[in-house]
Design a protein around this motif. Sequence first.
Motif, mmCIF file in Angstrom:
data_model
loop_
_atom_site.group_PDB
_atom_site.id
_atom_site.type_symbol
_atom_site.label_atom_id
_atom_site.label_comp_id
_atom_site.label_asym_id
_atom_site.label_seq_id
_atom_site.Cartn_x
_atom_site.Cartn_y
_atom_site.Cartn_z
ATOM 1 N N ASP A 168 11.303 73.141 69.969
ATOM 2 C CA ASP A 168 11.661 71.846 70.536
ATOM 3 C C ASP A 168 13.068 71.901 71.112
ATOM 4 N N ARG A 216 14.954 62.748 75.276
ATOM 5 C CA ARG A 216 13.889 62.177 74.449
ATOM 6 C C ARG A 216 13.754 60.674 74.682
ATOM 7 N N GLN A 226 10.880 61.706 68.951
ATOM 8 C CA GLN A 226 11.111 63.148 68.862
ATOM 9 C C GLN A 226 10.695 63.663 67.492
ATOM 10 N N THR A 263 9.091 65.512 74.497
ATOM 11 C CA THR A 263 9.650 64.361 73.781
ATOM 12 C C THR A 263 9.763 63.095 74.614
#
Length: 266
Positions: free
Chosen positions: A25, A31, A37, A199
């Motif tokens: 990630d 995000r 997230q 995200t």
Amino acid sequence: MPRAKAKMWSKVEQLKTYPDLRISDFGTRRRHSFLWQRWCVEALKEGIGKSFSGTSNVLLAMDTDLEALGTNAHELPMVAAALAQSDQELGAAPYKVLQDWNQLYGGNLLIVLPDAFGTAAFLRNAPDWVADWTGFRPDSAPPLEGGEKIIAWWKKMGHDPKEKLLIFSDGLDVETILKTYRHFHGRVRMSFGWGTNLTNDFAGCAPTQISGLNPISIVCKVSDANGRPAVKLSDNPRKATGEPSDVERYLKFFGTEDFAEQAVKV
């Protein structure tokens, strides 16, 4: 939110069919929210298991018992170049940063980010010891072209690409990840740093098009260092940052070999 969760889980279902994939990630900067997230990270952890390597978000890494992962950033060579007092120091700046990084981290975290002033310029002038590093993160070049360029350079330097690592990270979606994985599988070790499309992908999740759900294109780069202007060129001219006159000066110095203009993905 239920539609977004279903969309995210469909991505997980596609990725889990490739057990050798390595995903991490990289989605903190753009995000939708911290809680979203966290949900995406937990979904990947549950859905693809060991294929999920970790997260660049240190808090989430601690909270979810994952490894904190990341690489050095463009800001480092940008600052070193801005502080250069001569053309010689300007040309040496990207490699001086790597020397300092290696010394600071004691031979660990040896991933090269080569595209601050163009990957071709970096490889053309790179000292031999750069080839000894673990791998490269070809950030702004198209994944297939960028990966091929670095693999060819490793071979030229007498190194086996199968022992090296490529980390892809620019504007990735599931289709790009899988296409890149299939192209390089068996030729080099790979990992994918998945950002915005992990995200903050709410496209098609609202009953009507709501612009507030579109991800924000946030760019965090150095503007100056000690009052001296900083520049980033990238392999994609649309991603260059800095005052136009300074960008032009850097272009003349480093060249524009293999630059490819592409639409900038958030």
